[in-house]
Structure formats: C-alpha cells, structure tokens
Design an enzyme around this catalytic site. Structure first.
Site, PDB file in Angstrom:
ATOM      1  CE  LYS A  54      -3.790  -2.421   2.204  1.00  0.00           C
ATOM      2  NZ  LYS A  54      -4.378  -2.905   3.448  1.00  0.00           N
ATOM      3  CD  GLN A  98      -3.494  -4.505   6.716  1.00  0.00           C
ATOM      4  OE1 GLN A  98      -3.355  -3.582   5.934  1.00  0.00           O
ATOM      5  NE2 GLN A  98      -4.149  -5.619   6.392  1.00  0.00           N
ATOM      6  CG  ASP A 121      -9.918  -0.373   5.010  1.00  0.00           C
ATOM      7  OD1 ASP A 121      -9.770  -0.724   3.826  1.00  0.00           O
ATOM      8  OD2 ASP A 121      -9.245  -0.826   5.948  1.00  0.00           O
TER       9      ASP A 121
END
Ligand SMILES: NC(=O)c1ccc[n+]([C@@H]2O[C@H](COP(=O)([O-])OP(=O)(O)OC[C@H]3O[C@@H](n4cnc5c(N)ncnc54)[C@H](OP(=O)(O)O)[C@@H]3O)[C@@H](O)[C@H]2O)c1
Length: 294
Positions: A54, A98, A121
């Site tokens: 990422k 994460q 997200d």
C-alpha cells in the site's frame, strides 16, 4: 465454452494510472497532495506485506504516504491516540488501520474512532449506513474493485441476477449493496443457505467471498456467467510448498463461465488500486473540490 480471463493486472493498472493523473491535477490546480496513513499494529507477516504494498502504491501515485507501526503489545489507548492524531492532521486524508488487531484492542472501537471522511477502508458504520441508503460514502475497496471490473466487463448490470456467496461486513454485504444500487436482482448466500449449488446456478454474476478453497464447482455455475472470485486461500502442494487458490474451482469454472477472475492475478490487485482512488475521493471531499470519477 472457455471463459475469458478477467486480468486484474490490466484493470488495476488502469485505476492506478488514473489515480496518478488525478493526483497531478489536484497538485497543479489546487496545491493539494492527497495523503494516506496506514497503521500497523504487531508483526503479522501477511499484514506487513499488505502495508508495504500500500505504501509503495501510494508513493508511486504521487501521494503522501505515512506508515505508523506499533508493537504487538500496544494498548487500545495507544492505537486510539494515533487515530486521533491522524484525524486532526490536515495533510492526511485517508486513514487505514490494518486488520486484524491484537486481541487486547477492540477492532470496532478503533474503526469507529476514525473520522468517517478519512475512512478510506469504508468500514465505519456511518459509511456503511450512507452506502446502504444511497448517499455518497466511502465504499470498501475490495467490493468497489469488483464492481469496477464487472461494469467494465459487462457494461450495464441492470436486471442481472447476482449471487454473492459470503455476508461479511468487508466484502459480501457491501458487494451486495453495490450490485443492488446497479439494479441487479441480488441474493446473498451464506453458510446456512439451502441448496447453495442451485442458488449459485441462477447467477448471471456470481461473486464468491467465502474463504474456502475451490468450494464452488463448475456445475454450480450458469453457462456464460461472469464469476468474480474474491477468495484468497493458501493450500499445500505436493512438493511441500504452498499455492494460492480462490473460492472457485478455476479449471472447472473455465469450461462453463463466460468470464472469470483468476486467483492470484484477479480482483485482489484491485483492492490497493481502489484504496488510492478512495484516498483521492476523501481528499476532494475534505477540500470541497468536485471529486473525480473512479
Ligand atoms: N483483497 C482481496 O482480494 C480480499 C479482501 C478481503 C477478503 N478476501 C478474501 O475473501 C474471502 C472472504 O473474506 P471475508 O473477510 O469476507 O471472510 P469471512 O468474514 O470469514 O466471511 C466468510 C463468509 O462466507 C460464508 N461461508 C463460510 N462457509 C460457507 C459455506 N460452506 N457455504 C456458504 N457460505 C459460507 C460465511 O457465512 P456465515 O456468515 O453464515 O458464517 C461468511 O459470511 C477470504 O478468502 C479472504 O481472504 C480477499
């Protein structure tokens, strides 16, 4: 019939290239550099790889990338402190924590603490709710990537029968909601679904997000259907090593489907690409600039 292979490399390269151009335009026209912060708690090897990828993709697109690492022993308060700092940082437009988090940290509480405008997200309940009622929202990256692939492969999805196998909050449910918004007739199947094979056979669009290696067999697929395989499963090989397979039995599906995403090399690649797109969307919304199309 031999299915067309939907090459995730091509689709994701297109989204990433577009993101790079949009970042250059935002910098030139508005002096705005979108910034993405990724928070990694602990040292799970798979998570480390995801976070590194990422970061690379973000920098390649010309955005600001920040990576915050905390020890596996970090307390919930320490994670929250980082989230609050990032919420207040005007150079950071997207925050991704994460998952999974260590057990002493309440995942829902952390996701809830992220500013919904920076929730790239798309896991915050505000974004889930906004998406459900058709308001502009941050949409989870994996289903967004699947939708882009489907629209580019099939064009108008209106009226098609879509079956989503899996009802998780990060893939199955948002995927179903996105397909409904495209006027598909949507069925969500799960572990309690009766006659799963029969349900799958109805689908013009079959999305598998289960996490069970090669569970969906060739004779579960309607001839000519478009199959999106979200599953990522590692299985042992004869030589003692491992290989990745999806939730769909790919060789069998190739003989029946009209088009199919492979694993690896399918929609998995779209997740990071859509993260870039979401960060640009978030930056534009925060700056009050018209957002570019994904
Ligand atoms: N970037 C990417 O490409 C990406 C991103 C996210 C996830 N994934 C992959 O996608 C897969 C699904 O992830 P997830 O997070 O959605 O998983 P999850 O939270 O474990 O959800 C799995 C879903 O599958 C259903 N299921 C399990 N066994 C089943 C069976 N025998 N028949 C029918 N349904 C069954 C479960 O039903 P119940 O609700 O009834 O238990 C659940 O809704 C995993 O392989 C994951 O690695 C890939």
């Amino acid at each position: 019939m031999t299915a067309d292979i939907i090459d995730g490399k091509i689709f994701s390269a297109r989204v990433r290239e577009k993101a790079g151009k949009q970042v250059a335009m935002l910098q030139a026209d508005h002096g705005l550099t979108p910034g993405l912060a990724v928070v990694l708690v602990g040292d799970d090897p798979a998570s480390r790889v995801y976070v590194r990828n990422k970061g690379i993709a973000t920098t390649e697109a010309g955005m600001k990338s920040e990576e915050i690492r905390l020890e596996t022993t970090a307390t919930e308060a320490e994670v929250m402190e980082v989230v609050h700092r990032l919420n207040a940082d005007p150079t950071i437009h997207g925050i991704l924590v994460q998952l999974p988090l260590p057990e002493q940290v309440d995942e829902m509480a952390v996701l809830d603490a992220i500013d919904p405008l920076k929730d790239v997200d798309g896991f915050h309940v505000i974004n889930t709710g906004r998406q459900a009622v058709g308001l502009p929202a941050m949409v989870p990256c994996t289903p967004l990537g699947c939708l882009i692939v489907l629209k580019e492969t099939l064009g108008d999805l209106s009226g098609l029968e879509a079956v989503v196998v899996g009802r998780s909050n990060i893939v199955g449910k948002p995927m179903a909601s996105l397909l409904l918004a495209q006027n598909c007739t949507v069925t969500i199947a799960h572990s309690r679904t009766r006659d799963l094979a029969g349900v799958c056979r109805r689908a013009d669009i079959l999305v598998a997000a289960v996490g069970r290696p090669e569970m969906i067999r060739g004779d579960w697929i309607k001839p000519g259907a478009t199959v999106i395989d979200v599953g990522i499963n590692r299985i042992p090989k004869e030589d003692g090593k491992t290989r990745l397979v999806g939730d769909v039995c790919f060789p069998e599906a190739m003989d029946v489907a009209g088009a199919i995403t492979p694993v690896p090399g399918g929609v998995g690649l779209m997740t990071v690409a859509c993260l870039l797109a979401n960060t640009i969307t978030a930056a534009c919304r925060q700056a009050g600039i018209a957002e570019p199309e994904v």
